[in-house]
Design an enzyme around this catalytic site. Structure first.
Site, PDB file in Angstrom:
ATOM      1  N   LYS A   1     105.831 -66.269 -36.494  1.00  0.00           N
ATOM      2  CA  LYS A   1     106.150 -66.797 -37.827  1.00  0.00           C
ATOM      3  C   LYS A   1     106.500 -65.634 -38.753  1.00  0.00           C
ATOM      4  CE  LYS A   1     104.205 -69.651 -41.552  1.00  0.00           C
ATOM      5  NZ  LYS A   1     103.489 -70.896 -41.821  1.00  0.00           N
TER       6      LYS A   1
ATOM      7  N   GLU B   1     101.701 -64.417 -37.465  1.00  0.00           N
ATOM      8  CA  GLU B   1     102.418 -64.361 -38.740  1.00  0.00           C
ATOM      9  C   GLU B   1     102.226 -63.022 -39.449  1.00  0.00           C
ATOM     10  OE1 GLU B   1     101.313 -67.349 -41.643  1.00  0.00           O
ATOM     11  OE2 GLU B   1     102.908 -66.743 -43.002  1.00  0.00           O
TER      12      GLU B   1
HETATM   13  P1  13P Z   1     105.093 -70.702 -47.359  1.00  0.00           P
HETATM   14  O1  13P Z   1     106.190 -71.428 -46.608  1.00  0.00           O
HETATM   15  O2  13P Z   1     104.759 -71.317 -48.664  1.00  0.00           O
HETATM   16  O3  13P Z   1     105.339 -69.226 -47.421  1.00  0.00           O
HETATM   17  O4  13P Z   1     103.771 -70.903 -46.520  1.00  0.00           O
HETATM   18  C1  13P Z   1     103.819 -70.746 -45.162  1.00  0.00           C
HETATM   19  C2  13P Z   1     102.539 -70.234 -44.684  1.00  0.00           C
HETATM   20  O5  13P Z   1     101.874 -70.863 -43.907  1.00  0.00           O
HETATM   21  C3  13P Z   1     102.088 -68.937 -45.174  1.00  0.00           C
HETATM   22  O6  13P Z   1     101.041 -68.482 -44.398  1.00  0.00           O
END
Ligand code: 13P
Length: 341
Positions: free
Chosen positions: A220, A178
């Site tokens: 992600k 991510e």
């Molecule tokens: P949000 O969808 O609130 O951005 O959170 C996703 C997430 O896991 C951020 O690390």
């Protein structure tokens, strides 16, 4: 490493009509969310809240492929003594674990941060696997502002993501990679696109150096949107077209799947954008959700910490999970939202 098995898990995480519930808020973040609904953030309150979500059978069985847990939660037991992990597994969803340890300021780079947590990760991962985790998450945070992000910040974060991903695969855990470009600034959509492109290119280059097998990861990413403080709005079509085109330029087809973060978009925006992307069809990867706020805002504000609101909060969660499940197949319609309301 058994890559076929990693690939199987990664594909299950992005199975058609399903996506990931990000319920891995750190102690600080969950306190902020609870403050907003007037609930004191005690260990029991956090347990009750998360147990309520995991016991929402309809959502969990039909639309949730996996749940990202915070360290506290993966060891917690429900009120009746059942481990929360077992409740999740019984629905058919996979337990996952957030393994980064948050961010620290990056030296010589004012306003920028690097995600930490690599030092003992090789020792921690087998314990999480034993506890049932089949995937993990590590979030890198890239902010856009005056003169930032710097190359040093992007590279340091990409390098850490790649080292994390390789360690996960070695422990037979699918890494969610991510690299989040924040939407908090006053930048326009072009700047978001430019920075996200650089960040994704760098992240995949570092994963190549670290010998990460792309068939065994889930990416992600953020969507391509204007900064919240820019005062600008982009159309759903523009966001969808830019995001899909950029992903095609940066993400190899071998990547098992892509699950977006919601990042501060409204519930319905996050759903509409995902739906519009999936309507384009003909993509090399499944595109789905890994939402925190956009899945939990509705149940949180309905629940407010009261036992008598549990059933309504579960319905609110089921509804968002269903809407996003449809969006993951390009089958969502705005009037489905109104019907439910
Ligand atoms: P949000 O969808 O609130 O951005 O959170 C996703 C997430 O896991 C951020 O690390």
């Amino acid at each position: 490493m058994n890559l076929a098995e990693l690939n199987k898990v990664a594909l299950a995480m992005v199975a058609p009509g399903k996506g990931i519930l990000a319920a891995d808020e750190s102690g600080g973040t969950i306190k902020k969310r609870f403050d907003a609904i007037g609930v004191e953030s005690t260990e029991d309150a956090r347990r009750d809240y998360r147990e309520m979500l995991f016991r929402t059978t309809e959502a969990m069985k039909s639309n949730i492929s996996g749940v990202i847990l915070y360290d506290e939660t993966i060891w917690q037991k429900a009120k009746d003594g059942t481990p929360l992990v077992e409740i999740i597994k019984k629905t058919g969803a996979l337990p996952g674990i957030k393994v980064d340890e948050g961010v620290k300021p990056l030296p010589h780079c004012p306003g920028e941060v690097v995600t930490i947590g690599l030092d003992k990760l090789a020792d921690r991962l087998p314990k999480y696997y034993e506890q049932g985790a089949r995937f993990a998450k590590w979030r890198a945070v890239i902010d856009i502002g005056k003169g930032i992000p710097s190359y040093n910040c992007i590279r340091a974060n990409a390098h850490a993501l790649a080292r994390y991903a390789a360690l996960c695969q070695q422990a037979q855990i699918v890494p969610i990679v991510e690299p989040e470009v924040l939407m908090d600034g006053d930048h326009d959509i072009d700047r978001c696109q430019e920075v996200t492109e650089f960040v994704l290119k760098e992240t995949f280059q570092e994963m190549y150096y670290a010998k990460v097998a792309l068939e065994g990861i889930v990416l992600k990413p953020n969507m391509i949107v204007p900064g919240k403080k820019s005062g600008k709005k982009a159309s759903v079509d523009d966001v969808a077209a830019r995001t899909v085109n950029l992903l095609k330029c940066c993400v190899p087809a071998a990547v098992a799947g892509i699950a977006f973060l919601s990042g501060g978009q409204s519930d319905e925006e996050a759903t509409a954008h995902l739906d519009a992307m999936n309507r384009k069809g003909n993509l090399p990867w499944q595109l789905t959700f890994s939402y925190g706020r956009a899945l939990q805002h509705a149940p949180q504000t309905t629940w407010k910490g009261k036992a008598e609101n549990v059933a309504a909060a579960q319905r609110a969660f089921s509804h968002r999970a269903k809407m996003n499940g449809l969006a993951a197949m390009g089958q969502w319609k705005a009037d489905l939202e109104k019907k439910a309301a």
